[in-house]
Design an enzyme around this catalytic site. Structure first.
Site, PDB file in Angstrom:
ATOM      1  N   ARG A  29       0.836  -1.199   0.000  1.00 42.41           N
ATOM      2  CA  ARG A  29       0.000   0.000   0.000  1.00 42.41           C
ATOM      3  C   ARG A  29       0.873   1.252   0.000  1.00 42.41           C
ATOM      4  NH1 ARG A  29      -1.249   2.207   4.514  1.00 42.41           N
ATOM      5  NH2 ARG A  29      -1.568   0.252   5.634  1.00 42.41           N
TER       6      ARG A  29
ATOM      7  N   TYR B 273     -16.320  17.960 -14.947  1.00 41.55           N
ATOM      8  CA  TYR B 273     -16.741  16.562 -14.923  1.00 41.55           C
ATOM      9  C   TYR B 273     -17.742  16.331 -13.786  1.00 41.55           C
ATOM     10  CZ  TYR B 273     -16.356  11.588 -13.803  1.00 41.55           C
ATOM     11  OH  TYR B 273     -16.627  10.280 -13.480  1.00 41.55           O
TER      12      TYR B 273
ATOM     13  N   ASP C  80      -6.788  19.972 -13.773  1.00 42.69           N
ATOM     14  CA  ASP C  80      -7.141  18.669 -14.333  1.00 42.69           C
ATOM     15  C   ASP C  80      -6.774  18.709 -15.813  1.00 42.69           C
ATOM     16  OD1 ASP C  80      -8.372  16.439 -15.458  1.00 42.69           O
ATOM     17  OD2 ASP C  80     -10.119  16.540 -14.138  1.00 42.69           O
TER      18      ASP C  80
ATOM     19  N   LYS D 131      -8.039   7.593 -19.119  1.00 39.81           N
ATOM     20  CA  LYS D 131      -8.349   8.156 -20.424  1.00 39.81           C
ATOM     21  C   LYS D 131      -7.124   8.092 -21.351  1.00 39.81           C
ATOM     22  CE  LYS D 131     -12.262   9.228 -18.322  1.00 39.81           C
ATOM     23  NZ  LYS D 131     -12.013   9.130 -16.873  1.00 39.81           N
TER      24      LYS D 131
END
Length: 379
Positions: free
Chosen positions: A46, A98, A170, A195
């Site tokens: 992790r 978004y 972003d 994306k």
């Protein structure tokens, strides 16, 4: 190195044990220590994973930053940035964004005592009336999702620096191939690597890049403590995707330009939203801060009805009706009921996102086949 070369080689070194040219998938949850606290830089997966470390190095390099951090999704990366804040802090964000980001802001962090101002930032000075002693973060998408609005990153960065506010950009729609916000003054760059960075619609992933060492340490503490980290297979897939980002983006851009102009000339199409039109409101800024205009666009029909839009959305054969974007294949989307359904209708309409808006992610197929599919669907 030139950017195209950097995309192929960033973060990648031959495996020291075998000489493998591709970064191995370190599918492990923990690491053996020779004594308590004595290890080879890895304790628990992790906190650290060699495959993830390679990708984080690559993300930093392709965004011209010092540090990269990877997360299990773009929303998880967004969540990490917002966790820098405390109750009473305020955020200025774009009013065209978004839907998943809007949902996270308004349904999760507003309940935690963070206040959000959603502002049209096309004029950077429009944010000034919303800045006060509690403002901590400026959140920017450019180009925006789904109306392709352009924000002047350098101008916003200048105001943010003047006021001591963090600026997070972003950069998902542009990708590092077309735009590098850190070079323009941003403090943090975010990607939904699902994306364009992954590019093949086969991975969910998010990442951040930054220069400031202290900011990196704060965000790494959040990454490790919250645990929204990607698995090594996902990191491997994004590393693979980066190697072809430049050739894919070149085709996305050329196909996007051809389809945008074709749509604009179609007798049944109303308005086309694409930042590469010379008469688009943000064209001058886009030309200044981007190296190309990308393959994302939205459009309406002259029959500006939901029924007509749904008919088009359901009639394509090559172009798939699906969420997401940025893959090698073309996708068509209905923001009002899909990616932006979490934004209240009155807010969508106020910001210019109509019920009939159709969003396109133009892929890298033969452009004539994309045109033929749209021609058949639009009629």
């Amino acid at each position: 190195m030139k950017l195209s070369t950097k995309l192929i080689h960033a973060g990648v070194e031959p495996d020291p044990s075998t000489g493998a040219i591709m970064t191995p998938i370190y599918q492990t949850s923990t690491y053996v220590q020779s004594a308590p606290g004595v290890h080879k830089g890895y304790e628990y997966a992790r906190s650290q994973n060699p495959t993830r470390a390679a990708l984080e190095t690559a993300i930093a390099q392709i965004e011209n930053g010092r540090h990269g951090l990877c997360f299990s999704s773009g929303v998880a990366a967004t969540d990490a940035v917002l966790r820098l804040l405390v109750p009473g802090d305020e955020v200025i964000a774009g009013n065209d964004m978004y839907g998943g980001t809007y949902r996270l802001f308004t349904k999760i962090f507003e309940k935690a005592g963070i206040r959000f101002h959603f502002v049209n930032m096309a004029d950077a000075n429009a944010i000034r009336p919303h800045i006060n002693a509690n403002t901590r973060l400026l959140w920017v998408e450019t180009p925006t999702n789904p109306l392709m609005n352009i924000m002047d990153i350098a101008a916003l960065a200048g105001i943010a620096k003047e006021k001591g506010i963090l600026l997070c950009v972003d950069n998902t729609f542009a990708s590092p191939y077309l735009q590098n916000p850190l070079d323009l003054g941003a403090d943090i760059v975010l990607h939904s690597a699902t994306k364009y960075l992954g590019g093949h619609s086969d991975v969910i992933h998010g990442c951040l890049a930054m220069n400031d060492d202290g900011l990196r340490d704060r965000l790494y503490f959040i990454q490790k403590s919250v645990g929204a980290v990607p698995g090594p297979q996902d990191c491997f897939l994004v590393l693979r995707g980066l190697k072809t980002l430049h050739v894919r983006m070149d085709r996305h851009c050329s196909n996007g330009a051809a389809i945008a102009h074709w749509l604009r000339a179609h007798p049944k199409v109303g308005k086309v939203y694409w930042c590469g039109f010379e008469d688009a409101p943000g064209y001058a800024v886009a030309k200044k801060q981007m190296r190309g205009f990308g393959g994302m666009m939205s459009f309406t029909l002259k029959d500006d009805s939901l029924e007509a839009a749904k008919k088009v959305l359901s009639s394509t054969r090559l172009i798939a009706l699906a969420e997401s974007l940025g893959g090698v294949e073309s996708l068509i989307n209905h923001p009002a009921t899909m990616t932006h359904a979490s934004i209240p209708r009155e807010e969508r309409l106020k910001n210019g996102l109509s019920d009939s808006l159709i969003r396109l992610s133009i892929g890298i197929e033969d452009v004539d086949d994309i045109k033929a599919d749209l021609r058949e669907a639009i009629g």
